[in-house]
Write a protein that holds these residues in place. Structure first.
Motif, PDB file in Angstrom:
ATOM      1  N   TYR A 201       2.067  -4.423  30.541  1.00  0.00           N
ATOM      2  CA  TYR A 201       1.319  -4.603  29.387  1.00  0.00           C
ATOM      3  C   TYR A 201      -0.153  -4.446  29.604  1.00  0.00           C
ATOM      4  O   TYR A 201      -0.765  -4.904  30.685  1.00  0.00           O
ATOM      5  CB  TYR A 201       1.348  -6.093  28.542  1.00  0.00           C
ATOM      6  CG  TYR A 201       0.509  -6.499  27.390  1.00  0.00           C
ATOM      7  CD1 TYR A 201       0.354  -5.589  26.237  1.00  0.00           C
ATOM      8  CD2 TYR A 201      -0.498  -7.294  27.819  1.00  0.00           C
ATOM      9  CE1 TYR A 201      -0.591  -5.929  25.463  1.00  0.00           C
ATOM     10  CE2 TYR A 201      -1.650  -7.523  26.662  1.00  0.00           C
ATOM     11  CZ  TYR A 201      -1.435  -6.878  25.502  1.00  0.00           C
ATOM     12  OH  TYR A 201      -2.364  -6.955  24.602  1.00  0.00           O
TER      13      TYR A 201
ATOM     14  N   THR B 120       5.538  -3.792  24.748  1.00  0.00           N
ATOM     15  CA  THR B 120       5.334  -3.332  26.166  1.00  0.00           C
ATOM     16  C   THR B 120       5.276  -4.997  27.007  1.00  0.00           C
ATOM     17  O   THR B 120       4.940  -4.765  28.326  1.00  0.00           O
ATOM     18  CB  THR B 120       4.150  -2.924  26.502  1.00  0.00           C
ATOM     19  OG1 THR B 120       2.874  -3.198  25.784  1.00  0.00           O
ATOM     20  CG2 THR B 120       4.137  -1.206  25.752  1.00  0.00           C
TER      21      THR B 120
ATOM     22  N   THR C 144       7.066  -4.995  30.322  1.00  0.00           N
ATOM     23  CA  THR C 144       7.054  -4.022  31.215  1.00  0.00           C
ATOM     24  C   THR C 144       5.739  -4.191  31.734  1.00  0.00           C
ATOM     25  O   THR C 144       5.585  -5.024  32.721  1.00  0.00           O
ATOM     26  CB  THR C 144       7.359  -2.522  30.471  1.00  0.00           C
ATOM     27  OG1 THR C 144       6.386  -2.695  29.480  1.00  0.00           O
ATOM     28  CG2 THR C 144       8.782  -2.530  30.140  1.00  0.00           C
TER      29      THR C 144
ATOM     30  N   ASN D 143      -4.641  -1.754  24.711  1.00  0.00           N
ATOM     31  CA  ASN D 143      -4.312  -2.270  23.379  1.00  0.00           C
ATOM     32  C   ASN D 143      -5.635  -2.402  22.711  1.00  0.00           C
ATOM     33  O   ASN D 143      -5.583  -2.122  21.475  1.00  0.00           O
ATOM     34  CB  ASN D 143      -3.549  -3.533  23.634  1.00  0.00           C
ATOM     35  CG  ASN D 143      -2.749  -3.883  22.351  1.00  0.00           C
ATOM     36  OD1 ASN D 143      -2.585  -3.015  21.188  1.00  0.00           O
ATOM     37  ND2 ASN D 143      -2.183  -5.011  22.431  1.00  0.00           N
TER      38      ASN D 143
ATOM     39  N   ASP E 171       2.371   6.852  30.910  1.00  0.00           N
ATOM     40  CA  ASP E 171       3.503   6.393  29.944  1.00  0.00           C
ATOM     41  C   ASP E 171       3.562   7.154  28.817  1.00  0.00           C
ATOM     42  O   ASP E 171       2.390   7.140  28.143  1.00  0.00           O
ATOM     43  CB  ASP E 171       3.242   4.984  29.891  1.00  0.00           C
ATOM     44  CG  ASP E 171       4.815   4.424  29.288  1.00  0.00           C
ATOM     45  OD1 ASP E 171       5.467   5.123  29.134  1.00  0.00           O
ATOM     46  OD2 ASP E 171       5.047   3.203  29.241  1.00  0.00           O
TER      47      ASP E 171
ATOM     48  N   TYR F 239       2.348  -3.038  19.647  1.00  0.00           N
ATOM     49  CA  TYR F 239       2.070  -2.469  21.226  1.00  0.00           C
ATOM     50  C   TYR F 239       2.122  -3.689  22.062  1.00  0.00           C
ATOM     51  O   TYR F 239       2.969  -3.588  23.081  1.00  0.00           O
ATOM     52  CB  TYR F 239       0.681  -2.104  21.611  1.00  0.00           C
ATOM     53  CG  TYR F 239       0.491  -1.611  22.984  1.00  0.00           C
ATOM     54  CD1 TYR F 239       0.674  -0.174  23.260  1.00  0.00           C
ATOM     55  CD2 TYR F 239      -0.125  -2.406  23.793  1.00  0.00           C
ATOM     56  CE1 TYR F 239       0.842   0.065  24.604  1.00  0.00           C
ATOM     57  CE2 TYR F 239      -0.439  -1.990  25.037  1.00  0.00           C
ATOM     58  CZ  TYR F 239       0.188  -0.693  25.569  1.00  0.00           C
ATOM     59  OH  TYR F 239       0.037  -0.289  26.845  1.00  0.00           O
TER      60      TYR F 239
ATOM     61  N   ASP G  61       2.666   5.154  25.693  1.00  0.00           N
ATOM     62  CA  ASP G  61       1.104   4.886  25.561  1.00  0.00           C
ATOM     63  C   ASP G  61       0.705   6.059  24.735  1.00  0.00           C
ATOM     64  O   ASP G  61      -0.312   5.798  24.135  1.00  0.00           O
ATOM     65  CB  ASP G  61       0.566   4.700  26.748  1.00  0.00           C
ATOM     66  CG  ASP G  61       0.659   3.240  27.492  1.00  0.00           C
ATOM     67  OD1 ASP G  61       1.289   2.366  26.947  1.00  0.00           O
ATOM     68  OD2 ASP G  61       0.565   3.227  28.860  1.00  0.00           O
TER      69      ASP G  61
ATOM     70  N   GLU H 146      14.705   1.741  21.325  1.00  0.00           N
ATOM     71  CA  GLU H 146      14.679   0.864  22.520  1.00  0.00           C
ATOM     72  C   GLU H 146      16.222   0.545  22.603  1.00  0.00           C
ATOM     73  O   GLU H 146      16.432   0.193  23.910  1.00  0.00           O
ATOM     74  CB  GLU H 146      13.580  -0.296  22.266  1.00  0.00           C
ATOM     75  CG  GLU H 146      12.239   0.225  22.754  1.00  0.00           C
ATOM     76  CD  GLU H 146      12.068   0.466  24.106  1.00  0.00           C
ATOM     77  OE1 GLU H 146      12.730   0.064  24.989  1.00  0.00           O
ATOM     78  OE2 GLU H 146      10.896   1.149  24.249  1.00  0.00           O
TER      79      GLU H 146
END
Length: 225
Positions: free
Chosen positions: A53, A48, A51, A58, A100, A44, A103, A140
């Motif tokens: 985080y 992220t 972008t 997390n 998101d 994670y 997430d 991605e």
């Protein structure tokens, strides 16, 4: 006389006696779940960090996997506990919105790891985690289409809409009017476009007679209120 119903009830209840829930199994399950939870934590962060985080989210992901595995172990140990867990968890309500989709994927991943490890299916949990990681980073890398932008134009009441659209078409193949707002202060126009040269588009539209101000904003298609 023993009936089929009695045999079924006896065998069903014996399946929840918890005889196979030993201390060594609990230790192994929690250790494997913890390692996979740390793996999710690292993935994670890596996915992220460029972008938005969220460290607290997390941490929650890692702990949710361990908590879920513990619940599954407890539910396997005794029928009464399993029914109590179902009743207790059914009244829990989560009101935190997850905006998101990535997430949300990580959240389901964490819960699934807890359930799978709690069911003593460690190989499935490990292989699933590896496949999810590979799929996440491969997807991605796939190219995405250019997102549309919104051109906001403010001008006089007699502002020529056709001149503005003509100027936009010189720099963008996409040109759609999304909003028109006419008031005593003048005309506000919002145009969806995909310009290659945003700066030159702003200068061109600004030259149109009657234009007071021009703003070009990125837009990802989401609307928030």
């Amino acid at each position: 006389m023993t009936t089929f119903s009695d045999i079924f009830k006896k065998s069903f209840l014996e399946g929840f006696t918890g005889g196979d829930i030993t201390g060594s199994r609990i230790l192994v399950t929690l250790c494997v779940t913890t390692l996979l939870a740390l793996y999710i934590f690292i993935v994670y962060y890596a996915a992220t960090k460029k972008t938005f985080y969220n460290k607290t989210f997390n941490i929650a992901l890692a702990l949710i996997a361990i908590i879920t595995a513990s619940i599954i172990l407890a539910m396997q140990s005794n029928l009464v506990i399993s029914l109590g867990m179902v009743g207790a968890l059914s009244i829990v309500r989560f009101r935190t919105a997850i905006k998101d989709p990535v997430d949300l994927m990580f959240l389901f991943w964490s819960i699934s790891i807890g359930i799978i490890c709690g069911a003593n299916l460690y190989k499935i949990a490990i292989l699933a985690s590896l496949v999810i990681t590979v799929g996440l980073f491969l997807l991605e890398l796939t190219p995405a289409g250019k997102a549309a932008s919104l051109l906001v134009v403010s001008g006089a009441e007699k502002l020529s809409e056709e001149e503005i659209l003509s100027a936009v078409r010189e720099f963008s193949k996409v040109c759609r009017v999304r909003s028109r707002n006419l008031s005593d202060k003048g005309l506000n126009l919002i145009v969806e476009c995909k310009p290659e040269k945003g700066g030159e588009l702003l200068n061109k539209v600004k030259e149109v007679e009657g234009v007071f101000g021009v703003t070009l904003m990125a837009h990802d298609g989401e609307v928030t209120v």
